[in-house]
Scaffold this motif. Structure first.
Motif, PDB file in Angstrom:
ATOM      1  N   LYS A  48      11.521  44.281  54.840  1.00  0.00           N
ATOM      2  CA  LYS A  48      10.141  44.567  54.449  1.00  0.00           C
ATOM      3  C   LYS A  48       9.744  45.925  55.013  1.00  0.00           C
ATOM      4  CE  LYS A  48       7.241  41.118  54.337  1.00  0.00           C
ATOM      5  NZ  LYS A  48       6.241  40.088  54.719  1.00  0.00           N
ATOM      6  N   ASP A  90      11.414  44.531  50.027  1.00  0.00           N
ATOM      7  CA  ASP A  90       9.978  44.354  49.820  1.00  0.00           C
ATOM      8  C   ASP A  90       9.266  45.620  50.302  1.00  0.00           C
ATOM      9  OD1 ASP A  90       7.327  43.653  49.777  1.00  0.00           O
ATOM     10  OD2 ASP A  90       7.571  41.794  50.886  1.00  0.00           O
ATOM     11  N   PRO A 118       5.570  44.135  58.350  1.00  0.00           N
ATOM     12  CA  PRO A 118       6.821  44.737  57.877  1.00  0.00           C
ATOM     13  C   PRO A 118       7.825  44.876  59.020  1.00  0.00           C
ATOM     14  CG  PRO A 118       5.164  46.431  58.189  1.00  0.00           C
ATOM     15  CD  PRO A 118       4.464  45.108  58.389  1.00  0.00           C
TER      16      PRO A 118
END
Length: 397
Positions: free
Chosen positions: A2, A35, A80
């Motif tokens: 992420k 992502d 993240p």
């Protein structure tokens, strides 16, 4: 993985290679299953601000408290694995690093230029290379008014470098340098060598390659003195029409009127103005060679790699990143920097029988070093190294 990508987009009126690199990396990561989300500001938005808002922009260049809060909120919500910072000037500021520290998310940053050691990021002043600020304070840039030839405009950038230099150097786990030449200069200036890794920009395969010998010499880029436009014009005058193919220039910039007027009075020069991506790819694929005669120290040289992808050799100066991008006599030709006669000689020689072989070698070099697959591998390598080192240290308010 992420990833949050942080970027202040440049004005849309001036095509930005940096914006393109950011967009391509985001697309590349997403296509590989990662992502990816964006935290952006756009310099275009300054035009719609009130007079009071515009007046406060320079004050927020070194530090934007509101952005720190907003980024930290985003990080806490999305959690993240890593934050990838690109440009923070002028609407974001290094306060994004404090947000990373506040939330314990490691940061990496791509160095697209030399803003860590030179307020305007160019190492260039008054038509020549300048390293007065390298390894010392940024205040020579303020004295000279290096940004837009204005001390007032340079002031927030100089303050930004002076105040936030150590914050960058300690708060970023990995810096992506876009060439070995750039890394060498930054290490010499005192940046931590262990955190600086080379990750060349990649180029998507254009899907079109040169067939035959080509039909023109091409300059593609911003029309400025530092990009070598004046040098190219002088070299073309020296050649005196003997090359047998026209010079084609595509792009826009401060020298547009001068270039347009010069082309109007010559049968062997064509100025096309700004062209879209597809048109530019076609121009490259139809070129005998691409001329990239920059007089400043390019940190990379995207047009050189775009030419490689199309199987086209380049004529470029033997300084900056070009010495690692162009293998002299193999994938292109190098000329003496700033020397119109040497550039003219390179333009003559690139028309030789070895042109086709250089184009083939250029394409091989692209396939080895500059494809999206290579770029993705280096990105992930840097992310994993940053994550392995853990979260950044504390920050000051």
């Amino acid at each position: 993985m992420k990833v949050l990508v942080v970027h202040n987009r440049y004005r849309s009126e001036q095509p930005s290679g940096e914006n393109n690199v950011v967009d391509q990396e985001v697309e590349l990561l997403a296509a590989a299953g990662h992502d990816v989300s964006l935290f952006e500001r756009r310099s275009d938005d300054i035009e719609t601000m009130s007079l009071a808002g515009k007046a406060t922009v320079p004050l927020r260049v070194p530090w934007n408290r509101a952005v720190r809060t907003e980024v930290a909120t985003r990080l806490r919500a999305r959690r993240p694995d890593v934050v990838h910072i690109h440009n923070t000037f002028p609407l974001l500021s290094p306060s994004v690093l404090a947000a990373c520290a506040d939330t314990g998310v490691p940061a990496v940053a791509t160095l697209h230029n030399y803003t860590m050691i030179c307020p305007p990021g160019t190492l260039y002043r008054n038509g020549r290379l300048c390293t007065e600020c390298v390894g010392t304070t940024p205040f020579p840039a303020l004295r000279h008014g290096c940004y837009r030839n204005s001390r007032l405009a340079t002031a927030p950038m100089a303050v930004n470098v002076a105040v936030n230099r150590r914050r960058w150097w300690s708060g970023v786990k990995r810096f992506f340098c876009i060439s070995g030449a750039q890394r060498e200069i930054l290490v010499r200036a005192g940046m931590p060598a262990s955190r600086l890794m080379v990750k060349h920009n990649f180029v998507n395969d254009p899907g079109v390659r040169r067939e035959g010998a080509g039909e023109h010499i091409l300059f593609l880029g911003r029309l400025t003195a530092e990009k070598g436009v004046k040098l190219l014009m002088a070299a073309w005058e020296i050649c005196g029409g003997e090359l047998g193919v026209p010079l084609v220039l595509a792009g826009t910039g401060p020298m547009r009127d001068e270039v347009e007027n010069w082309a109007r009075h010559r049968d062997d020069v064509r100025y096309l103005g700004l062209r879209n991506k597809t048109e530019c790819q076609g121009l490259i694929a139809r070129a005998v060679a691409v001329a990239a005669p920059s007089t400043w120290l390019e940190a990379f040289g995207l047009v050189v790699v775009e030419a490689m992808a199309a199987g086209v050799p380049t004529v470029a100066p033997a300084h900056g990143a070009f010495t690692e991008l162009v293998e002299d006599g193999v994938t292109g030709l190098l000329h003496r920097p700033g020397d119109a006669a040497s550039l003219a000689d390179g333009l003559r020689r690139v028309r030789s029988d070895s042109n086709r072989a250089m184009g083939v070698a250029a394409r091989r070099r692209y396939e080895r070093d500059f494809t999206p697959a290579v770029g993705l591998a280096r990105l992930i390598e840097g992310y994993e190294a940053a994550i392995a080192e853990g979260s950044p240290g504390g920050s000051r308010s």
